[in-house]
Design a protein around this motif. Structure first.
Motif, short mmCIF file in Angstrom:
data_model
loop_
_atom_site.label_atom_id
_atom_site.label_comp_id
_atom_site.label_asym_id
_atom_site.label_seq_id
_atom_site.Cartn_x
_atom_site.Cartn_y
_atom_site.Cartn_z
N TYR A 152 0.87 -1.18 0.00
CA TYR A 152 0.00 0.00 0.00
C TYR A 152 0.90 1.22 0.00
O TYR A 152 1.51 1.57 1.02
CB TYR A 152 -0.92 -0.01 1.22
N ALA A 153 1.01 1.87 -1.15
CA ALA A 153 1.98 2.95 -1.37
C ALA A 153 1.83 4.14 -0.43
O ALA A 153 2.83 4.67 0.07
CB ALA A 153 1.94 3.39 -2.83
N PRO A 154 0.60 4.64 -0.18
CA PRO A 154 0.49 5.83 0.69
C PRO A 154 1.11 5.64 2.06
O PRO A 154 1.60 6.61 2.66
CB PRO A 154 -1.03 6.05 0.78
N TYR A 155 1.09 4.43 2.61
CA TYR A 155 1.68 4.17 3.93
C TYR A 155 3.06 3.52 3.81
O TYR A 155 3.71 3.28 4.83
CB TYR A 155 0.77 3.26 4.75
N GLN A 156 3.51 3.22 2.59
CA GLN A 156 4.80 2.60 2.36
C GLN A 156 4.99 1.34 3.21
O GLN A 156 6.00 1.16 3.90
CB GLN A 156 5.93 3.61 2.64
N THR A 161 -4.16 -8.08 2.05
CA THR A 161 -4.74 -7.67 0.77
C THR A 161 -6.14 -7.07 0.90
O THR A 161 -6.42 -6.02 0.30
CB THR A 161 -4.76 -8.87 -0.20
N PRO A 162 -7.06 -7.68 1.67
CA PRO A 162 -8.38 -7.06 1.79
C PRO A 162 -8.32 -5.65 2.39
O PRO A 162 -9.05 -4.76 1.94
CB PRO A 162 -9.14 -8.02 2.72
N GLN A 163 -7.46 -5.45 3.38
CA GLN A 163 -7.34 -4.14 4.01
C GLN A 163 -6.76 -3.11 3.03
O GLN A 163 -7.24 -1.97 2.96
CB GLN A 163 -6.47 -4.23 5.26
N ALA A 164 -5.74 -3.51 2.28
CA ALA A 164 -5.15 -2.60 1.30
C ALA A 164 -6.17 -2.21 0.23
O ALA A 164 -6.23 -1.05 -0.20
CB ALA A 164 -3.93 -3.26 0.65
N GLU A 178 -6.20 7.50 8.72
CA GLU A 178 -4.89 7.74 9.32
C GLU A 178 -4.17 6.41 9.53
O GLU A 178 -4.80 5.40 9.87
CB GLU A 178 -5.04 8.47 10.66
N LYS A 179 -2.86 6.42 9.36
CA LYS A 179 -2.07 5.20 9.39
C LYS A 179 -2.19 4.48 10.73
O LYS A 179 -2.33 3.25 10.77
CB LYS A 179 -0.61 5.53 9.10
N HIS A 180 -2.14 5.23 11.85
CA HIS A 180 -2.12 4.58 13.16
C HIS A 180 -3.44 3.92 13.52
O HIS A 180 -3.51 3.14 14.46
CB HIS A 180 -1.73 5.59 14.25
#
Length: 279
Positions: A152-156, A161-164, A178-180
């Motif tokens: 998932y590029a935005p979070y590097q 797979t389902p979450q991405a 948000e990432k956290h």
């Protein structure tokens, strides 16, 4: 429209509440209850069904991870109608501010957000390839194979797979996240319960279990020489314990006497109102 903060469950943070029930002519009093009923949330039984379907499909020896994605300030990501915005005026230091967003504290807020989020959920399952997952207001959760990951590029970072795929859909739609708040693990808390997809178990964390026992002890102890409690006290207590017993269903019959007591209290209160009206 008064505003205040309340502690967020299982967090040290606070939630801003817009009190739309304050006053004789409150905003919530202008919304009919029957107009906002019907929002059904995916609780532990729904997540249990997802677990069982995944285990049946992949067999007993496959390892899973549980993923959970959260939408921050979920209600506020939706605007409300212009004629309702002018009712949402907040006064801060003498200045008036019009809040144009859907708010936590409105009678219809959950129904508004659920109507939108149900559509997003359907798109995720049927069109975006997310597969089987559940939703509880702003919390989405599902199961993935241990090694089934996607970059998932935005979070590097690699995510199940389902979450991405779900986060990619949110990006396409414009839902902020948000990432956290995007979690993955062999076991994770979901709406206050600890879920382990590999042992197929759901339980109360130790601290939550202790809080439940403390609440029961406080409710039954004698105050001011008696054990009498108001109907509101009984309703709050029954709701809390009933929620906790989602993972202890064999204990639910123990609540029968509580509901019987509440029924008697309701009948007595109605009788008082009728007698007062007659006289």
């Amino acid at each position: 429209m008064p505003i205040h903060v309340v502690p967020k469950p299982y967090s040290t943070k606070f939630r801003l509440v817009n009190d739309q029930s304050a006053g004789t002519f409150s905003l919530n009093s202008m919304i009919r209850l029957e107009a906002v009923r019907g929002a059904v949330l995916d609780g532990i039984p729904a997540l249990g069904n997802v677990l069982r379907r995944a285990r049946t499909r992949h067999g007993p020896d496959v390892h899973f991870v549980l993923w959970k994605s959260d939408v921050p300030q979920a209600y506020r990501q939706l605007p409300v109608a212009k004629h309702w915005q002018i009712c949402q005026v907040v006064t801060i230091d003498g200045a008036r501010h019009v809040d144009r967003c859907n708010l936590f504290g409105g009678r219809a807020s959950l129904r508004v957000f659920s109507a939108f989020n149900c559509l997003v959920h359907w798109i995720a399952m049927e069109k975006a390839g997310v597969g089987d997952f559940v939703n509880y207001v702003d919390d989405d959760a599902g199961i993935a194979l241990l090694n089934d990951v996607q970059w998932y590029a935005p979070y590097q970072m690699y995510l199940p797979t389902p979450q991405a795929r779900l986060l990619t859909l949110w990006d396409d739609i414009g839902i902020l996240h948000e990432k956290h708040k995007q979690l993955t693990g062999l076991a994770l808390p979901y709406i206050g319960f600890l879920v382990d997809p590999n042992t197929m178990s759901v339980t109360l964390p130790t601290d939550a279990r202790n809080k439940l026992l403390d609440a029961i002890h406080d409710f039954i102890q004698i105050l001011h020489g008696n054990r009498r409690r108001s109907l509101a006290d009984f309703q709050a207590f029954a709701g809390y314990v009933n929620w906790a017993l989602n993972v202890f269903p064999l204990l639910r019959p123990a609540l029968a006497s509580v509901y019987d007591k509440m029924s008697g209290k309701s009948k007595r209160r109605a009788s008082i109102y009728v007698n007062a009206a007659i006289h």
